[in-house]
Design an enzyme around this catalytic site. Structure first.
Site, short mmCIF file in Angstrom:
data_model
loop_
_atom_site.label_atom_id
_atom_site.label_comp_id
_atom_site.label_asym_id
_atom_site.label_seq_id
_atom_site.Cartn_x
_atom_site.Cartn_y
_atom_site.Cartn_z
N LYS A 285 7.39 -10.20 8.28
CA LYS A 285 7.67 -9.91 6.88
C LYS A 285 7.25 -11.13 6.06
O LYS A 285 7.74 -12.24 6.28
CB LYS A 285 9.16 -9.62 6.68
CG LYS A 285 9.52 -9.40 5.21
CD LYS A 285 10.93 -8.89 5.05
CE LYS A 285 11.30 -8.79 3.59
NZ LYS A 285 12.64 -8.25 3.38
N LYS B 286 5.06 -6.04 7.01
CA LYS B 286 5.41 -5.75 5.62
C LYS B 286 4.95 -6.89 4.72
O LYS B 286 5.20 -8.04 5.08
CB LYS B 286 6.93 -5.63 5.55
CG LYS B 286 7.49 -5.36 4.18
CD LYS B 286 8.98 -5.37 4.29
CE LYS B 286 9.56 -5.22 2.90
NZ LYS B 286 10.98 -5.27 2.89
C1 PBG Z 1 15.73 -7.11 1.64
C2 PBG Z 1 14.50 -6.28 1.54
C3 PBG Z 1 13.46 -6.38 0.61
C4 PBG Z 1 12.63 -5.29 0.83
C5 PBG Z 1 13.15 -4.58 1.90
N1 PBG Z 1 14.31 -5.21 2.34
C6 PBG Z 1 13.26 -7.34 -0.51
C7 PBG Z 1 13.11 -8.76 -0.21
O1 PBG Z 1 12.95 -9.19 0.92
O2 PBG Z 1 13.20 -9.52 -1.18
C8 PBG Z 1 11.42 -4.96 0.01
C9 PBG Z 1 11.03 -3.53 -0.02
C10 PBG Z 1 10.08 -3.16 -1.09
O3 PBG Z 1 9.60 -3.99 -1.89
O4 PBG Z 1 9.76 -1.97 -1.17
N2 PBG Z 1 15.79 -8.05 2.63
#
Ligand code: PBG
Length: 325
Positions: free
Chosen positions: A196, A249
């Site tokens: 991520k 992601k």
């Molecule tokens: C939280 C999380 C996030 C997303 C999924 N889980 C945001 C972040 O890490 O700040 C993002 C999902 C999206 O933008 O569609 N940990």
């Protein structure tokens, strides 16, 4: 001119193109993210995600049934936590009667066959808007992992099929698997956000959950988007620690990573077409600069072609509707 090979023969007609298509989307591919809020009979559009709703649990349950009817097999739950419940310990995250836990139960009761996946991270519950516990402006790893493990067990107890840690702390997959085993949740899986990235494409999501970091950014835990080898390292470690599905992601700007991860592991790979990717397509089509449906199909097909077995996407319902009509 005599050509020995004429590649255009395979592109001559729609029928031939369909016959030789290497990548075909089905509703089974999609994970539908859902934003759940407190209250009753509420469904409000998220301003930076046109057409996408934040809904109370009663409305969400109806929506889940509809998704299942469209052939969608799984939902990914996020909750918006009221400000007065936020703290620096993740207290509400492990509340057995919290909105997440109640949502899991209600959705599994109403639609037992749908696969319920839950987001595991502290940001929606954090007074600092960070994914972990904050001490001296630092996001501390090991204490956070303890809460994430407890949170996972509480989701499993409520009936979650998979927990999906999205926090990028070190060692959390191992700790979560151990905690699930210790509590006899031997049927609960882990979908790990393995690679991520610290991405600007999460902007609209943070609007949706009011979860933007209160100070600094997330670069000490989420990955630097300049890196590729690190994504493989992260993913292989999660596999070793017990992940059942791994995830990359965002998706569209990271197709190279999806492919490399797919080649490196022997388990299903998921990708997350995140809120900013959705917003870009919606915005351009609103302005008449892109055809929304075509952009949706092309982006999702590309993500699958890159190697994603599963795609979390805000287009899940729209795409499934198109595929089943
Ligand atoms: C939280 C999380 C996030 C997303 C999924 N889980 C945001 C972040 O890490 O700040 C993002 C999902 C999206 O933008 O569609 N940990």
């Amino acid at each position: 001119m005599y050509l020995q090979r004429r590649n255009r023969i395979l592109r001559k007609s729609p029928a031939i193109r369909a016959m030789v298509a290497e990548t075909v989307l089905t509703p089974n591919d999609f994970i539908a993210p859902l934003f759940i809020i407190e209250g009753k009979n509420i469904s409000e559009e998220i301003p930076s995600m046109p057409g996408y709703m934040r809904s109370s649990l009663d409305k969400t349950v109806g929506h889940v049934k509809e998704l299942y009817g469209l052939g969608i097999k799984s939902v990914l739950l996020f909750v918006k936590c009221d400000d007065h419940l936020k703290d620096n310990a993740g207290t509400e995250a492990i509340n057995p009667n919290g909105l997440m836990q109640n949502s899991i139960k209600a959705i599994k009761d109403a639609c037992p066959d749908i696969v319920v996946i839950t987001d595991v991270a502290l940001d929606p519950y954090s007074s600092f808007g960070h994914d972990g516990i904050v001490e001296n402006q630092q996001i501390v790893n090991d204490k956070t992992v303890e809460v994430l493990a407890a949170m996972s067990v509480s989701h499993a107890r409520a009936g979650a099929d998979f927990v999906a840690p999205s926090d990028m702390m070190d060692g959390r997959i191992y700790a979560i698997r151990q905690a699930l085993e210790e509590n006899n949740f031997t049927q609960t899986g882990i979908l790990s956000y393995s690679a991520k990235y610290a991405s600007c494409f999460y902007g609209p999501f943070r609007d949706a959950l009011d979860s933007a970091p209160g100070f600094g950014d997330k670069k000490t835990y989420q990955m630097n988007f300049a890196n590729r080898v690190e994504a493989i390292k992260e993913t292989l470690m999660d596999v070793e620690e017990g992940a059942d599905i791994v995830m990359v992601k965002p998706a569209l700007a990271y197709l190279d990573i999806i492919r490399e991860v797919k080649n490196a592991v022997e388990l299903p790979v998921s990708a997350y077409q995140v809120s900013g990717e959705y917003a870009m397509i919606k915005a351009a089509s609103k302005l008449g600069w892109l055809n929304e449906e075509k952009a949706m199909i092309e982006s999702l097909t590309s993500i699958k072609r890159a190697g994603a077995d599963l795609i979390a996407t805000y287009f899940a319902a729209e795409m499934a509707r198109l595929l089943t009509s």
